[in-house]
Write a protein that holds these residues in place. Structure first.
Motif, PDB file in Angstrom:
ATOM      1  N   GLU A 120      -4.474   9.608   1.632  1.00 59.35           N
ATOM      2  CA  GLU A 120      -3.456   9.065   0.745  1.00 59.35           C
ATOM      3  C   GLU A 120      -3.686   9.531  -0.697  1.00 59.35           C
ATOM      4  OE1 GLU A 120      -1.335   7.760   2.535  1.00 59.35           O
ATOM      5  OE2 GLU A 120      -0.008   7.130   0.920  1.00 59.35           O
ATOM      6  N   SER A 177       2.769   4.349  -1.576  1.00 58.19           N
ATOM      7  CA  SER A 177       2.450   5.110  -2.785  1.00 58.19           C
ATOM      8  C   SER A 177       3.669   5.894  -3.270  1.00 58.19           C
ATOM      9  CB  SER A 177       1.298   6.066  -2.487  1.00 58.19           C
ATOM     10  OG  SER A 177       1.661   6.900  -1.414  1.00 58.19           O
ATOM     11  N   TYR A 211       2.642   1.736   6.069  1.00 54.14           N
ATOM     12  CA  TYR A 211       2.962   1.567   4.647  1.00 54.14           C
ATOM     13  C   TYR A 211       3.727   0.262   4.453  1.00 54.14           C
ATOM     14  CZ  TYR A 211       1.848   6.496   3.928  1.00 54.14           C
ATOM     15  OH  TYR A 211       1.215   7.712   3.854  1.00 54.14           O
ATOM     16  N   ASN A 263       0.823  -1.216   0.000  1.00 57.13           N
ATOM     17  CA  ASN A 263       0.000   0.000   0.000  1.00 57.13           C
ATOM     18  C   ASN A 263       0.852   1.259   0.000  1.00 57.13           C
ATOM     19  OD1 ASN A 263       0.966   0.020   2.547  1.00 57.13           O
ATOM     20  ND2 ASN A 263      -1.000   0.209   3.584  1.00 57.13           N
ATOM     21  N   ASP A 294      -1.315  11.926  -2.893  1.00 59.15           N
ATOM     22  CA  ASP A 294      -0.783  11.463  -4.168  1.00 59.15           C
ATOM     23  C   ASP A 294      -1.036  12.468  -5.278  1.00 59.15           C
ATOM     24  OD1 ASP A 294       0.633   9.239  -3.849  1.00 59.15           O
ATOM     25  OD2 ASP A 294      -0.757   7.889  -4.887  1.00 59.15           O
ATOM     26  N   THR A 354      -3.224   1.525  -4.344  1.00 63.13           N
ATOM     27  CA  THR A 354      -2.338   1.146  -5.438  1.00 63.13           C
ATOM     28  C   THR A 354      -2.977   0.057  -6.294  1.00 63.13           C
ATOM     29  OG1 THR A 354      -1.282  -0.517  -4.103  1.00 63.13           O
ATOM     30  CG2 THR A 354      -0.244   1.642  -4.129  1.00 63.13           C
TER      31      THR A 354
END
Ligand code: DAH
Length: 562
Positions: free
Chosen positions: A495, A117, A186, A115, A499, A481
């Motif tokens: 998140e 990124s 993460y 997960n 991003d 993702t």
């Protein structure tokens, strides 16, 4: 959500996953803090390197690239690794059946736990703590100066990728501890993650003390947590870890004799820690079974001495750090403020017992500063320090740095703008002069949630279907993702926003939430505050970013935009 208000800075409840407290959950130190004035000696004493090879590698039992070391896949795997090693840091690679990424020169394959990124990987390797004139590095040096050589070695660890074993298992985290959750941590793949705390290096650092002149250490590093977005939280921040041990003197006739001698030595060491002017209230003097126990194999009197040394050492640190910040206050005002007030309270960490937190009264509010305690004996035993007893602490650097330098927004610490960076000088604490405040631009995003989000479960926990549960129940889906729509968890929107818009977002807040009376469907509305620290954003630019956020949310999660 994670914000429990107790100070000028909010406590991060997410930190409670690492520092779960016994009574009311005393959220921990997520982005704990400190300050510093760097001495030349401290700067010279610093050791800019990871632990000796043997220590660093000790818990790397699993090859990072082999998440499923099936022999039939080996050739494919080798080809993947070869290709990936040729890539630059942060570059992703899809090769035959495998996909993955190169992180600081090492290849990692992805799996359905991944997960992490791109926006996070871009922040890996900035090494703010070793950028001499940076507030993070200045703060680190101040902390290190309170734990001088040769008693303490000073470590930094540049590579943030650790195994789940290093981050959790070796520290005694239960398999179902919420800190292991994919919604908070993460994961690179099922065996590797971005460290969530510097305690991940405790084991290696303790090993480095075997046969070493030093009997303690500090570690400074960047740590990573999936989190909400606001002025005092960023998915990457910095922590420092400290520890000290006492071995049994070898010359004694018996173990009993040796322990008596060791107690004398610790008592003498306690006396040698400089006294401070701080007014301290200690609410954690009793180590009671059930609430904050002494470990079975420990001698109660010896624990008292270790705790006395721990508390004195940390009071000395607090004094040093806060004095550095008070130096900027005019003497007349300082007099009115009186001495600094601090208090010790009970806490709980999987890796210490008894455990404590230290709070400081700052601008009229109790500010949680650090967590600490007597190291769980199995951790020392596993590191080859079977005959030692010791303490450990952990603090966050951002909170202290922001406080010391008067930095109002955590994103500034990541700024590459000269107007920010040129304000600071190694070895000095100066107030940040805001260069400008650019206008904010709010945009709302509202949506129906189609599947109801379950409580975040740690990846170790199996759901009844045998699939590791994560936010929303299915660990194979709850990641931005991946391509399948996943059940929504609050950290997911953070998140996505990160991003798309990176540090152009100041904060994201839930502004409305309701359940449809007839259908039972839940609707959420988040307000995204777009604001650059460096320039005025245009309307078109913000609209474009916001449209991208909406599109990404729609494609990744099982939601319906309103
Ligand atoms: N690792 C803890 C956290 O991130 C902080 C901490 C608490 C470290 C207690 C320690 C300790 O070494 O003894 O919240």
């Amino acid at each position: 959500m994670r914000l429990l208000k107790t100070g000028a800075f909010v406590r991060a409840a997410q930190s409670a996953r690492i520092a779960v407290s016994r009574a009311p959950v005393r959220a921990a130190l997520a982005q704990s803090r400190w300050s510093s004035s760097q001495t030349a000696a401290a700067a010279a004493a610093e050791t800019q390197h990871p632990f000796p090879d043997q220590s660093v590698e000790i818990s790397r039992e699993v090859d990072p690239t082999k998440t499923a070391p099936e022999s039939k896949d080996q050739q494919e795997q080798e080809r993947f690794e070869k290709k990936s090693k040729e890539l630059n840091h942060g570059k992703r690679l899809v090769h035959e059946n495998l996909s993955g990424v190169n992180i600081l020169g090492k290849p990692y394959t992805f799996d359905n736990t991944t997960n992490v990124s791109d926006s996070i990987l871009r922040l890996v390797g900035r090494n703010l703590y070793s950028t001499p004139d940076h507030p993070i590095a200045i703060t680190r040096a101040l902390v290190e100066s309170c734990f001088p050589k040769p008693t303490y070695n000073h470590f930094t660890v540049a590579d943030p990728v650790v195994t789940t074993h290093e981050n959790f298992d070796v520290l005694g985290f239960p398999k179902d501890h919420p800190g292991r959750s994919r919604t908070d941590t993460y994961y690179i793949n099922s065996t590797h993650l971005l460290r969530t705390h510097t305690s991940a290096h405790q084991h290696a650092a303790f090993q480095s003390l075997v046969n070493d002149e030093a009997t303690g250490f500090t570690i400074c590093a960047d740590v990573y947590r999936r989190d909400s977005i606001d002025k005092s939280h960023f998915p990457v921040f910095h922590q420092m870890e400290g520890a000290r041990v006492w071995d049994l003197p070898v010359s004694a006739d018996s173990r009993y004799e040796a322990q008596l001698r060791r107690k004398e030595i610790i008592a003498k060491d306690v006396d040698e820690v400089p006294q401070t002017r701080i007014v301290v209230e200690d609410q954690a003097t009793k180590f009671l079974k059930g609430s904050n126990p002494t470990q079975l194999e420990h001698d109660a009197e010896e624990v008292r001495l270790v705790v006395a040394h721990l508390k004195r050492s940390l009071e000395y640190l607090v004094d040093g750090v806060f004095e550095a910040s008070r130096q900027m206050i005019p003497a007349s005002q300082k007099e009115k403020m009186g001495p600094l007030q601090a208090r010790w309270i009970e806490a709980y960490f999987p890796f210490t017992s008894p455990s404590f937190e230290l709070e400081v009264l700052w601008n009229g509010e109790w500010l949680e500063l650090l967590g600490c305690g007597v190291v769980q004996q199995p951790i020392l035993n596993n590191a080859g320090l079977r005959n030692s007893i010791g303490w450990a602490w952990g603090i966050g650097i951002e909170r202290i740095a922001m406080l010391l330098f008067g930095i109002p927004d955590i994103r500034l610490l990541w700024s590459e703008d000269k107007r920010f960076l040129q304000q600071f000088k190694q070895g000095t604490v100066t107030r940040f002069e805001p260069f400008s405040k650019y206008p904010p631009c709010y945009k709302d995003i509202a949506f129906w949630i189609n599947s109801s989000p379950a409580a975040a479960s740690p990846i170790g926990a199996e759901s009844s279907s045998g699939v590791a549960a994560a936010a929303g129940g299915d660990a194979t889906k709850a990641s931005p993702t991946e391509t399948q729509p996943a059940a929504f968890h609050e950290n997911d929107i953070m998140e996505v926003v990160r991003d798309v818009a990176g540090s152009l977002v100041e904060d994201v807040q839930l502004v409305d939430e309701f359940v449809h009376p007839r259908t039972g469907r839940k609707s959420l509305c988040y307000r995204i505050n777009y604001r650059s620290l460096e320039r005025t954003l245009t309307n078109e630019e913000v609209n474009d970013l916001h449209n991208q956020v909406a599109a990404k949310m729609k494609s990744l999660f099982d939601i319906e935009l309103r």
